[in-house]
Design a protein around this motif. Structure first.
Motif, PDB file in Angstrom:
ATOM      1  N   HIS A   1       0.830  -1.196   0.000  1.00 23.78           N
ATOM      2  CA  HIS A   1       0.000   0.000   0.000  1.00 23.78           C
ATOM      3  C   HIS A   1       0.872   1.256   0.000  1.00 23.78           C
ATOM      4  CE1 HIS A   1      -3.571   2.335   0.621  1.00 23.78           C
ATOM      5  NE2 HIS A   1      -3.036   2.910   1.676  1.00 23.78           N
ATOM      6  N   GLN A   2       1.899   1.232   0.832  1.00 21.88           N
ATOM      7  CA  GLN A   2       2.819   2.356   0.942  1.00 21.88           C
ATOM      8  C   GLN A   2       3.439   2.714  -0.420  1.00 21.88           C
ATOM      9  OE1 GLN A   2       4.016   4.191   3.780  1.00 21.88           O
ATOM     10  NE2 GLN A   2       4.875   5.356   2.075  1.00 21.88           N
ATOM     11  N   ARG A   3       3.905   1.683  -1.115  1.00 14.60           N
ATOM     12  CA  ARG A   3       4.574   1.911  -2.388  1.00 14.60           C
ATOM     13  C   ARG A   3       3.575   2.355  -3.478  1.00 14.60           C
ATOM     14  NH1 ARG A   3      10.002   0.422  -2.811  1.00 14.60           N
ATOM     15  NH2 ARG A   3      10.279   0.759  -0.624  1.00 14.60           N
ATOM     16  N   VAL A   4       2.372   1.834  -3.382  1.00 17.44           N
ATOM     17  CA  VAL A   4       1.353   2.245  -4.353  1.00 17.44           C
ATOM     18  C   VAL A   4       1.045   3.736  -4.165  1.00 17.44           C
ATOM     19  CG1 VAL A   4      -1.083   1.955  -4.977  1.00 17.44           C
ATOM     20  CG2 VAL A   4       0.374  -0.057  -4.659  1.00 17.44           C
ATOM     21  N   LEU A   5       0.998   4.151  -2.891  1.00 18.68           N
ATOM     22  CA  LEU A   5       0.788   5.578  -2.601  1.00 18.68           C
ATOM     23  C   LEU A   5       1.941   6.428  -3.125  1.00 18.68           C
ATOM     24  CD1 LEU A   5      -0.624   6.018   1.027  1.00 18.68           C
ATOM     25  CD2 LEU A   5      -1.670   6.665  -1.163  1.00 18.68           C
ATOM     26  N   ASP A   6       3.154   5.944  -2.886  1.00 17.84           N
ATOM     27  CA  ASP A   6       4.347   6.639  -3.384  1.00 17.84           C
ATOM     28  C   ASP A   6       4.229   6.886  -4.886  1.00 17.84           C
ATOM     29  OD1 ASP A   6       5.662   6.874  -1.013  1.00 17.84           O
ATOM     30  OD2 ASP A   6       6.874   5.044  -1.259  1.00 17.84           O
TER      31      ASP A   6
ATOM     32  N   LEU B   1       8.379  -7.386  -8.276  1.00 16.56           N
ATOM     33  CA  LEU B   1       7.101  -6.706  -8.483  1.00 16.56           C
ATOM     34  C   LEU B   1       7.287  -5.204  -8.297  1.00 16.56           C
ATOM     35  CD1 LEU B   1       4.880  -9.196  -6.492  1.00 16.56           C
ATOM     36  CD2 LEU B   1       4.577  -8.621  -8.917  1.00 16.56           C
ATOM     37  N   SER B   2       6.431  -4.445  -8.969  1.00 17.84           N
ATOM     38  CA  SER B   2       6.491  -3.003  -8.769  1.00 17.84           C
ATOM     39  C   SER B   2       5.122  -2.510  -8.321  1.00 17.84           C
ATOM     40  CB  SER B   2       6.881  -2.313 -10.073  1.00 17.84           C
ATOM     41  OG  SER B   2       5.784  -2.367 -10.962  1.00 17.84           O
ATOM     42  N   ALA B   3       5.107  -1.246  -7.855  1.00 21.47           N
ATOM     43  CA  ALA B   3       3.838  -0.675  -7.387  1.00 21.47           C
ATOM     44  C   ALA B   3       2.813  -0.656  -8.524  1.00 21.47           C
ATOM     45  CB  ALA B   3       4.075   0.740  -6.866  1.00 21.47           C
TER      46      ALA B   3
ATOM     47  N   SER C   1       8.100  15.279  -4.292  1.00 24.91           N
ATOM     48  CA  SER C   1       6.763  14.691  -4.438  1.00 24.91           C
ATOM     49  C   SER C   1       6.153  14.278  -3.120  1.00 24.91           C
ATOM     50  CB  SER C   1       6.867  13.458  -5.332  1.00 24.91           C
ATOM     51  OG  SER C   1       7.698  12.498  -4.672  1.00 24.91           O
ATOM     52  N   GLY C   2       6.973  14.160  -2.077  1.00 24.71           N
ATOM     53  CA  GLY C   2       6.442  13.668  -0.804  1.00 24.71           C
ATOM     54  C   GLY C   2       6.421  12.161  -0.729  1.00 24.71           C
ATOM     55  N   ALA C   3       7.018  11.528  -1.713  1.00 17.86           N
ATOM     56  CA  ALA C   3       7.090  10.064  -1.658  1.00 17.86           C
ATOM     57  C   ALA C   3       8.060   9.654  -0.568  1.00 17.86           C
ATOM     58  CB  ALA C   3       7.558   9.513  -3.003  1.00 17.86           C
ATOM     59  N   SER C   4       7.915   8.457  -0.058  1.00 17.97           N
ATOM     60  CA  SER C   4       8.709   8.001   1.077  1.00 17.97           C
ATOM     61  C   SER C   4      10.192   7.922   0.706  1.00 17.97           C
ATOM     62  CB  SER C   4       8.237   6.630   1.536  1.00 17.97           C
ATOM     63  OG  SER C   4       8.597   5.663   0.565  1.00 17.97           O
ATOM     64  N   SER C   5      11.023   7.929   1.735  1.00 17.64           N
ATOM     65  CA  SER C   5      12.460   7.900   1.471  1.00 17.64           C
ATOM     66  C   SER C   5      12.867   6.555   0.860  1.00 17.64           C
ATOM     67  CB  SER C   5      13.239   8.147   2.764  1.00 17.64           C
ATOM     68  OG  SER C   5      12.840   7.182   3.719  1.00 17.64           O
ATOM     69  N   ASP C   6      12.123   5.497   1.189  1.00 16.13           N
ATOM     70  CA  ASP C   6      12.411   4.191   0.575  1.00 16.13           C
ATOM     71  C   ASP C   6      12.347   4.291  -0.944  1.00 16.13           C
ATOM     72  OD1 ASP C   6      12.919   2.772   2.779  1.00 16.13           O
ATOM     73  OD2 ASP C   6      10.931   1.841   2.955  1.00 16.13           O
ATOM     74  N   ALA C   7      11.327   4.993  -1.408  1.00 10.35           N
ATOM     75  CA  ALA C   7      11.157   5.120  -2.856  1.00 10.35           C
ATOM     76  C   ALA C   7      12.276   5.961  -3.455  1.00 10.35           C
ATOM     77  CB  ALA C   7       9.800   5.736  -3.178  1.00 10.35           C
ATOM     78  N   MET C   8      12.657   7.022  -2.771  1.00  7.47           N
ATOM     79  CA  MET C   8      13.630   7.950  -3.334  1.00  7.47           C
ATOM     80  C   MET C   8      15.043   7.397  -3.350  1.00  7.47           C
ATOM     81  SD  MET C   8      11.753  10.093  -4.459  1.00  7.47           S
ATOM     82  CE  MET C   8      13.108  10.934  -5.257  1.00  7.47           C
ATOM     83  N   ARG C   9      15.286   6.421  -2.469  1.00  6.67           N
ATOM     84  CA  ARG C   9      16.636   5.893  -2.352  1.00  6.67           C
ATOM     85  C   ARG C   9      17.173   5.391  -3.702  1.00  6.67           C
ATOM     86  NH1 ARG C   9      16.541   1.757   2.006  1.00  6.67           N
ATOM     87  NH2 ARG C   9      16.053   0.467   0.215  1.00  6.67           N
ATOM     88  N   THR C  10      16.285   4.744  -4.470  1.00  4.32           N
ATOM     89  CA  THR C  10      16.698   4.170  -5.747  1.00  4.32           C
ATOM     90  C   THR C  10      17.130   5.229  -6.752  1.00  4.32           C
ATOM     91  OG1 THR C  10      14.832   2.770  -5.300  1.00  4.32           O
ATOM     92  CG2 THR C  10      16.000   2.377  -7.351  1.00  4.32           C
TER      93      THR C  10
END
Lengths: 279, 873
Positions: B511-516, B648-650, B552-561
């Motif tokens: 859910h978190q990644r889908v929101l990101d 898998l991806s969001a 964008s306000g996306a989580s830091s997990d997403a931005m790390r990549t």
């Protein structure tokens, strides 16, 4: 050989690269798996360096390649009949026979661990001699993963003096001494292992063994990449014991993907390539 | 010739005392040999010793022998048998033999070997091998090129109408695309196996109807497509091999002996291949039994076998030596008498011209005076439930009195496992406390372990829904299956608090990644950036893109990549190579998980319900569940091969607008699993079938082929057979000598039941039916009326005189590899079990692949150099 071309001269580096690409394509088609760009580069470098380094010394002298070896009529302590199989490359020159086993390992590692590999080559040499009725004089491992300094050489065709030195000092051929008397022990042990397989004894190593393996980086190499770790009692106990027996750690194991950054990057890179989407 | 040992001495050492026919067959070494071999006549031994004789006493090199069998298992048994005999010869004489390059295998595997055999190409030619499509991948290949193929066919009308036309050709009235693709596939394969040249047929037969012409045009286009895409299917692989044989003079001289087992199950193109292979030396030996031919539905032509001597005469103008192997070492003499009676009506096997379509042999029991136990029995005439009860009671009696070593020595046979009669009989067995093992009874997807695993997965990737107007026929059935599997998944999750916790945590992460992803896309849109823009970190747009993503306000997990020097380096490299990423691909990278479907599969194996199945197997217990789980992993892996990545991806996991079904869920359930669900209706046997201890195998007659059991129960002697549509078409397209149209289906049913009856060693029981809708096949009814003296009522049967079960046959020596078995087992026995013994599909590229690539590439260099040196000399 001196006044006419050896076959190795007519084969170009372009041919070698082509064989590599073809092999990769075939392997991919067979297995359904692929390598990331870094791993692929690494493999390509091993093959081309092999070509540059051992073209004359080994490649052009190999008389038989992928020779299947079979030691027939073996029997285990539990009286299971079986045969032992292996594959080697062979150089036969003036009745001098050398067996080569190619391993994509680091040459220093093979040197350190040569005792571990000796039994395999002893058994292979034994099979070869029995099958062909000729004695094997030498057994060698070709360790195709070169030392870091060799890897850094960008252009083999134009090496600096320093690089030339590094390149010529590098020896990927590790000679393995073999003792025929130990061979019987290995074969006996082989039989014991077959009995365990035949009676379907597949329990993982003990936790104590894993702790020992941790010291040698065995767990890191084998277990943390193993898909079966989530359902493996030994790994679960080991991993939770690393955390002082905290059972909440068990749930964490499931969310530890076991892929490091570079592997992840490889996967992402591959994902970015356009491919036919079959479904 | 060896000086030190004779064949007779070897036979003695092996306690083998061949009968006269066996002896003649083994010693024969020159010219065509025809071996009609009855059930249990020791033909494998004959093949083994014949090959040995050729190698040891006639100086034939192993690589000069081409030995083809019906299954890989049979090939392996022969290879290992020969290896161990030769090993023995070597110990006795000191002469060594190298079997490494011998051609032993199924026709398909040998064709693959032929195609890659360098000896058969000009030395300077690079051998580029097409990738082999298996059955499922062939289906998807055709599906992906479907519209092109339809266009090439010249069918007219809408897509639906064209599909309907395809189906009509094969006698099917639906418009279903799935059906049309699978019908076209069958048609293509059959054309390839008949060695049909579409252009020639179109040219020479102008009386064909328009639909059939269109199908031929489509086949023509299909063959071209295979070529351009560098792939090949199993059927056209054989055509390729034939072509190589015809073009290479070396190939037709390479094999001094061509030996073909199960010749009755070969097809026309294989016949061509064999005659081409043997053309020069003309030493061809065919072994088979027309009475046991069962694969017409796969294109086999029993006629190859029945008319073999004629074909030899026509091709090479010479006679064939015929040696029938007709002594039966398997069955009690009453059983032999039973099936001799069954096949004995000569008039039945003749056509109007007086030609007999049966080679014809009377099987003689090896021991006609064997102990007087009663070995043939029938149940009371009744319905499936009552037949099932009597059979189950008999099975229990056999087990209780120790007349079998294990329940798995009682085989219950059916023409098909997918019908109500089978289900009722199974129920009767289970009610009697017996465990049944029915490999591939119905669909694999109905197997408990598959349902359980897929059920839990469905809770992660969503459940397919369909509007009620689409719910018809097979699709409705599939959706019902989805519902059930989903409920089962829910139950499993509920029952295990650990699993509940795991699923919740996974879903939260998803859910978190889908929101990101939504945030990233929103921010890009707000900054006027198109998802199709190209990302170059060094231009202004690139900077803007990076800015929009970071803010964008996306989580830091997403931005790390998307950060780090490595990332920038990669992106610059891509720009330089002209492979820069689109913005949408950046988003995908940022929102890709570090797990994929197979990871989830392996994680789920850690939970109670699944883990206990693995625990059981790792200590030598029940293997059934682990085999099924391995198969689930293989199906998942094949799905992943077609996906962009193993991860898998969001985007994959974003739920649809109006349902919980994600996009990966849609591809998985609506395309892949659906095709699996429908494809698995075919009756293919699994040749590596294992019979787990403690269970009674329920098998199709096809699955029982080549096997023998102390006790056989023919539980359903009923089969309605008519000439298949494909047969009708092939009779229009290809002229060859064939069985008469009206009799062929009857012959086939009779052969099927003959195979069933002849599997039994000590006891053969026939289920008898009576009542409305409870037919038995006419030939079985006739048999029962002709052989009253042999029959006993099974409930009254005296088992005391039945012989004690023998020890199961000692298996042939097994091959173990130093690296793949010995070393891997010692690394970790459990890993060895899962990935080597049961062949679970790993979630990532196995580490061995790197080594294989390096090794095989270097071998390839060696191969080329050796070949070049040979030319040089």
């Amino acid at each position: 050989m001196s006044d006419h071309q050896s076959p190795a001269d007519t084969l170009t580096i372009g041919d070698v690269l082509q064989y590599f690409e073809d092999t990769y394509e075939a392997l991919q088609a067979e297995s359904g798996y692929g390598l990331g760009p870094d791993a692929l580069d690494d493999a390509r470098r091993q093959v081309t360096l092999y070509w540059h380094k051992l073209r004359e010394k080994v490649a052009n002298r190999v008389t038989e390649t992928e020779v299947p070896l079979t030691l027939m009529n073996q029997i285990t302590p539990n009286e299971v009949k079986y045969s032992i199989h292996g594959v080697v490359d062979v150089v036969e020159e003036h009745d001098q026979i050398t067996l080569y086993d190619i391993k994509s390992h680091n040459v220093d590692y093979i040197h350190e661990e040569r005792e571990r590999y000796a039994p395999q080559l002893e058994v292979y040499a034994h099979i070869w001699s029995t099958l062909r009725g000729k004695t094997v004089q030498r057994t060698c491992i070709i360790a195709t993963d070169p030392p870091a300094k060799v890897k850094q050489i960008q252009n083999i065709a134009q090496m600096t003096t320093e690089q030339l030195k590094v390149f010529s000092e590098w020896n990927p051929v590790v000679e393995i001494d073999f003792q025929q008397n130990r061979m019987q022990e290995t074969i006996a042990h082989f039989g014991e292992i077959i009995d365990l397989i035949e009676s379907r004894q597949f329990a993982p190593p003990t936790v104590a063994r894993l702790q020992q393996m941790w010291q040698d980086r065995g767990v890191q190499m084998i277990c943390t990449k193993c898909d079966a770790r989530f359902s493996c009692d030994a790994y679960r106990s080991f991993a939770t014991s690393q955390q002082g027996g905290n059972t909440a750690r068990l749930m964490e194991i499931y969310f530890d993907a076991g892929i490091d950054q570079s592997e992840r990057e490889d996967l992402l890179e591959r994902a970015s390539e356009n491919r036919d989407d079959a479904f | 010739m060896s000086q030190n040992i004779t064949l007779e001495e070897l036979w003695k050492a092996y306690d083998f005392n061949p009968n006269e026919a066996q002896r003649r067959a083994i010693l024969h070494s020159d010219g065509p040999l025809y071996l009609p071999a009855g059930p249990g006549s020791g033909k494998t031994r004959v093949l083994l010793w014949r090959t040995l004789n050729l190698i040891v006493f006639h100086g034939v090199k192993p690589e000069e022998i081409f030995l083809s069998t019906f299954t890989e298992k049979a090939a392996r048994q022969l290879r290992e048998g020969i290896a161990s005999l030769l090993g023995d010869v070597q110990t006795r004489t000191g002469r060594a033999f190298d079997l490494g390059r011998m051609y032993v295998g199924t026709v398909h595997s040998l064709c693959q070997k032929l195609i890659r055999d360098r000896r058969f190409y000009p030395p300077d030619r690079v051998v580029n091998l097409p990738a082999l499509l298996d059955e499922l991948n062939q289906h998807f290949f055709i599906q992906n090129n479907w519209t092109d193929l339809l266009t090439a066919s010249g069918f007219t009308g809408t897509i639906q109408e064209q599909q309907q036309s395809v189906n009509q050709v094969l006698g099917d009235t639906t418009v279903s695309q799935y059906k049309a693709i699978s019908n076209a596939t069958k048609f293509f394969n059959r054309c390839s196996e008949e060695n049909l040249k579409p252009a020639l047929v179109l040219q020479s037969r102008d009386n064909l109807d328009a639909n059939l012409r269109a199908m031929l045009q489509m086949y023509h286009a299909y063959l071209q497509l295979l070529n351009t895409k560098k792939v090949i299917d199993f059927s056209s692989l054989q055509g390729r091999a034939l072509q190589i044989l015809q073009e290479s003079a070396a190939a037709s001289r390479a094999f001094r002996h061509v030996i073909i087992d199960e010749y009755q199950d070969t097809n026309p193109i294989q016949e061509r291949i064999f005659f081409e292979l043997a053309k020069h030396h003309q030493n061809i030996c065919v072994v088979g039994d027309d009475d046991q031919a069962m694969y017409r539905f796969r294109g086999a032509t029993v006629e190859n076998f029945v008319t073999f001597p004629e074909t030899v005469q026509r091709e090479w103008h010479r006679d064939t030596m015929k040696v029938p192997l007709d002594t039966n070492y398997r069955s009690h003499h009453h059983i032999v008498q039973l099936y001799n009676t069954y096949m004995g009506d000569t008039a039945f096997w003749s056509d109007q011209t007086g030609r007999s379509w049966r080679v014809g042999k009377q099987i003689n029991p090896h021991n006609p005076h064997e102990a007087l136990h009663r070995s043939v029995a029938v149940t009371t005439h009744g319905d499936a439930a009552s037949v099932g009860r009597e059979l189950a009671a008999t099975a229990n009696r056999l087990i209780a009195t120790g007349k079998v070593n294990d329940p798995n020595e009682i085989a219950v046979l059916f023409p098909s496992l997918k019908n109500d009669r089978t289900k009722e009989i199974r129920r009767a067995f289970e009610e009697a406390g017996l465990k049944v093992y029915a490999p591939r009874a119905g669909r694999f997807l109905e197997v408990e372990e598959a349902r359980d695993m897929l059920g839990v997965l469905m809770h992660l990737i969503g459940k397919p829904e369909a509007s009620s107007e689409l719910l018809r026929g097979d699709f409705a059935e599939y959706m019902k299956w989805c519902d059930e599997v989903y409920d089962r998944g829910a139950e499993l999750i509920r029952q295990d608090p650990q699993l509940t916790q795991y699923m919740q945590k996974r879903q939260t992460l998803i859910h978190q990644r889908v929101l990101d992803r939504a945030k990233l896309l929103q921010s890009l849109a707000a900054n006027g950036i198109s998802t199709d823009d190209i990302y170059n970190p060094d231009n202004a747009l690139g900077v803007a893109i990076k800015q929009a993503l970071v803010n964008s306000g996306a989580s830091s997990d997403a931005m790390r990549t998307l950060s780090g020097t490595r990332f920038d380096r990669q992106m610059r490299a891509r720009v330089e190579q002209g492979r820069a990423l689109l913005v949408i691909q950046l988003v995908a990278r940022a929102t890709t998980f570090d797990f994929g479907l197979l990871d989830v599969f392996y994680q789920l194996l850690g939970f109670r319900h699944f883990k206990k199945m693995l625990d059981e197997a790792q200590s030598g217990g029940d293997e059934g569940p682990i085999c099924n789980l391995a198969m689930v992993s293989q199906y998942l892996s094949r799905f992943l091969e077609s996906q962009q990545t193993a991860l898998l991806s969001a985007r994959d996991l974003t739920p649809g607008a109006d349902s919980a079904l994600t996009s990966i869920g849609r591809r998985f359930w609506m395309r892949y699993v659906y095709v699996l669900y429908r494809n698995s209706e075919s009756e293919y046997e699994d040749e590596e079938m294992m019979f787990p201890r403690g269970r009674i195998p329920f098998l199709t007659v096809h699955q029982s082929k080549g096997l023998e059991f102390p006790v056989v129960m023919l539980a359903n002697p009923n089969k309605q057979n008519k000439l298949q549509h494909m047969e009708v078409i092939m009779r229009l397209l290809v002229d060859r000598l064939r069985e008469p149209e009206d009799k062929s289906p009857k012959f086939d049913s009779q052969r099927l039941f003959y195979v069933a009856l002849s599997r039994a060693k000590h006891l053969c029981v026939i289920g008898c039916y009576q009542g409305r809708g409870l037919q038995m096949h006419g030939s079985i009814k006739t048999l029962l009326s002709r052989a009253p003296g042999l029959l006993n009522e099974v409930m009254q049967l005296d088992l005391t005189t039945m012989p004690k079960p023998g020890k199961p046959d000692a298996p042939l020596p097994k091959r173990y590899s130093y690296t793949a078995d010995y070393i891997r087992y010692q690394t970790c026995p459990r890993q060895y079990m899962l990935f080597h013994k049961y062949e679970f599909a790993p979630s990532r590229t196995p580490y061995q692949m790197f080594g294989s690539l390096v090794h095989r590439s270097i071998d390839e260099i060696h191969n080329r150099l050796i070949a070049m040196r040979q030319i040089g000399e």
